[in-house]
Structures are given as structure tokens and as C-alpha cells.
Design an enzyme around this catalytic site. Sequence first.
Site, PDB file in Angstrom:
ATOM      1  N   TYR A  65       1.172  -1.279   0.171  1.00  0.00           N
ATOM      2  CA  TYR A  65      -0.056   0.462  -0.063  1.00  0.00           C
ATOM      3  C   TYR A  65       0.823   1.068  -0.009  1.00  0.00           C
ATOM      4  O   TYR A  65       1.499   1.929   1.311  1.00  0.00           O
ATOM      5  CB  TYR A  65      -0.812   0.703   0.928  1.00  0.00           C
ATOM      6  CG  TYR A  65      -1.647  -1.279   1.449  1.00  0.00           C
ATOM      7  CD1 TYR A  65      -2.280  -1.581   0.436  1.00  0.00           C
ATOM      8  CD2 TYR A  65      -2.647  -0.844   2.721  1.00  0.00           C
ATOM      9  CE1 TYR A  65      -2.910  -2.986   0.326  1.00  0.00           C
ATOM     10  CE2 TYR A  65      -3.257  -2.609   2.916  1.00  0.00           C
ATOM     11  CZ  TYR A  65      -3.318  -3.060   2.083  1.00  0.00           C
ATOM     12  OH  TYR A  65      -4.549  -4.547   1.602  1.00  0.00           O
ATOM     13  N   HIS A 149      -0.270 -12.236   1.756  1.00  0.00           N
ATOM     14  CA  HIS A 149      -0.667 -10.991   0.880  1.00  0.00           C
ATOM     15  C   HIS A 149      -0.642 -11.733  -0.891  1.00  0.00           C
ATOM     16  O   HIS A 149      -0.502 -11.953  -1.501  1.00  0.00           O
ATOM     17  CB  HIS A 149       0.148  -9.768   0.636  1.00  0.00           C
ATOM     18  CG  HIS A 149      -0.933  -9.124   0.343  1.00  0.00           C
ATOM     19  ND1 HIS A 149      -0.904  -7.403   0.269  1.00  0.00           N
ATOM     20  CD2 HIS A 149      -2.040  -8.882  -0.281  1.00  0.00           C
ATOM     21  CE1 HIS A 149      -1.702  -6.426   0.121  1.00  0.00           C
ATOM     22  NE2 HIS A 149      -2.130  -7.330  -0.422  1.00  0.00           N
TER      23      HIS A 149
END
Length: 335
Positions: A65, A149
Site C-alpha cells: 500500500y 498477501h
Amino acid sequence: MAGPVTEHAVRRRTIGTTLLRLTGLGFGASVIGNLHRATTAGDAAGALEAAWSAGIRYFDTAPHYGLGLSEMRLGAFLATRPRDGYVLSSKVGRLLVPNERPRGVDGEGFVVRDDLRRQWDFSRDGILRSLEETLRRMRTDRLDIVYLHDPDAHWRQAVEEAMPALADLRDQGVVGAVGAGMNQSAMPARFLRETPADVVMVAGRYTLLDQSALDDVLPAAEERGKSVVAAGVFNSGLLARERPGPGATYDYREAPADLVARATAIADVCERYGTTLPAAAIAFPFTHPAVVNVTLGMRTARQVIRNTDLHRQHVPEELWKELRAQGLIRPDVPG
């Protein structure tokens, strides 16, 4: 603006057989990493302050992110709060390494400089290195939950190297729970059934418009006594307003006409039952007992207050019965 919120807005639920308890709402920090557009440092800090004031005590981020920006902003805020007062998760699988060919702006959806780039790595060494770097960026000594992830294309290495490494850290008491975070539901179900994972974060697959998680990950969690965190409950926008409007998006693309029509029909039913489409979208995942938390991306204090207020609204159980009866959600949705 919505009225004041309190800690009573967020009931806590336990992850599987762990000691971790999550508030019903979680703060998803992708947007304060400048997802799709820039978020000022002031707006990010304001959103986090509002979340804390609202009683939200689960915060989720990832190196992906904003190429570390989200972790740094979240870490700076949480450094001012007691470490035992919240649950923190981040993710592994993408190392941040120097970018030898920067173009100036990140090409993966975040409005940040691309001095770094992402490098897939689900090896044991890669996992440990990723964790060390996350702890440094966040200025903390531990993570409570660590997710693999998006290991969609890396199943074998994720299962043979990454998950055992995380399970070792959990068994040593270094982290409290381990799992995977993905935008699909089939592979998270396999993680719950075939690995030591405690919890999975599933984005967009158990919503008012997509209940595919009922085919795999939700029954897997229920059978194994494990847990699911629901993310993406607005399906990137179509369910975020009381009435779907022009330019509505579904899974980050223009919403198909048939889904806009179904969302509109669901909004009609919500109105008759004294609630709204976004309030029902937040409440819906909790129809399944395996879901312990809904995590929402929130960019500003105003969004936090609105979403917490929506979460507090009463959504009658009769609404789900009516939606099932009209064929607007699957007949096997619990509740």
C-alpha cells in the site's frame, strides 16, 4: 455529518482459537497509502484519530500500500497509543526493493513516487526480511496478525515455505495469528483446510452482490473453527451509496447494468425496512458466524464517522429473509 460515536459501536469477536479479539469494524489503511489518489498527511491522521475515537481497535496495512507509505503513516499514529490497546496486521509476500528504472509515479494504483518496486517473495527468508522491514517502517516491536498477501500465483512456495515460517513465529509467541489475504475465496479456503492458518481476509466475495464465499471459504472456516475478516464489502463503490448512481464501479471497473439493477432493487427493499444499502452492506457479512470483522478503507475523518454510524444502525433480520425470498441474495445465506 453523522452524530457522535462511542466504543459501544464496535463489538469484539475472537479469531478462531487464538487470544486475539477484533472490534467489529476494522480500519483498512490502503487508502492512506494514496490508493488511486493522493491523501494528505492531515487527512490520513484525521481519519486515524476519528477511528480511534470511534472505538475501532483493529488496523490493517501492507507494504504494497503506497510502497510503504501506508505502514509509515499508520505506524506514526499508533506510536502515540498504548501497544496493548489495539490489534495490528500487515502482510508479506511483496518485498520493497530499489527500483532501477523509476518512471516517477507508481504503476500499481498508488499515487506515490516509484523509487521502490515490489518483488514477489514467499520464501522463508523473504518472509522474515519483509517482517523486519515492516516493523522498522511502523516503529513497533510486533505484529498481531500476519497475512500472506495475494499468493494466487505462488501456492506451492506459500504453503511449503511462507506459511510454516509464519506458523513458527506464531508458535513462538512472536505473532498472535497467521493467515492469507486475497481477492478470491477458493484459495483462502485451502489455506484454512490445508495449512496452520488461523484467519483469512477475503475481499469482495461475501457481499450483498457476491456470495461466492459460501461455496468454499466460509464453510471451511466454520468446519475448522477458524475465522474470516471481510473486506471490500462495498464491491469498490456500487454498494457505498443509498442509491446506485451514474459512474458506479464494481470491483474497480464500471458496474455492469445487471448488477446496478440488482443493487437498486436491494436498495428498494432496504428502504422499506427502514435501513439503507450501505448500512446493509456493512451488516451483511455478519450473517455468517465465521466472519469476525468487516474492514473498511477510510480516507478521511468524515468517512470514518459515516461508516461507524452506518455500522451502528439497526438492520433487521427480516431484511435478509425478504432479500432471499426475492432472489436478490442466495437462498443459503444464513440469518
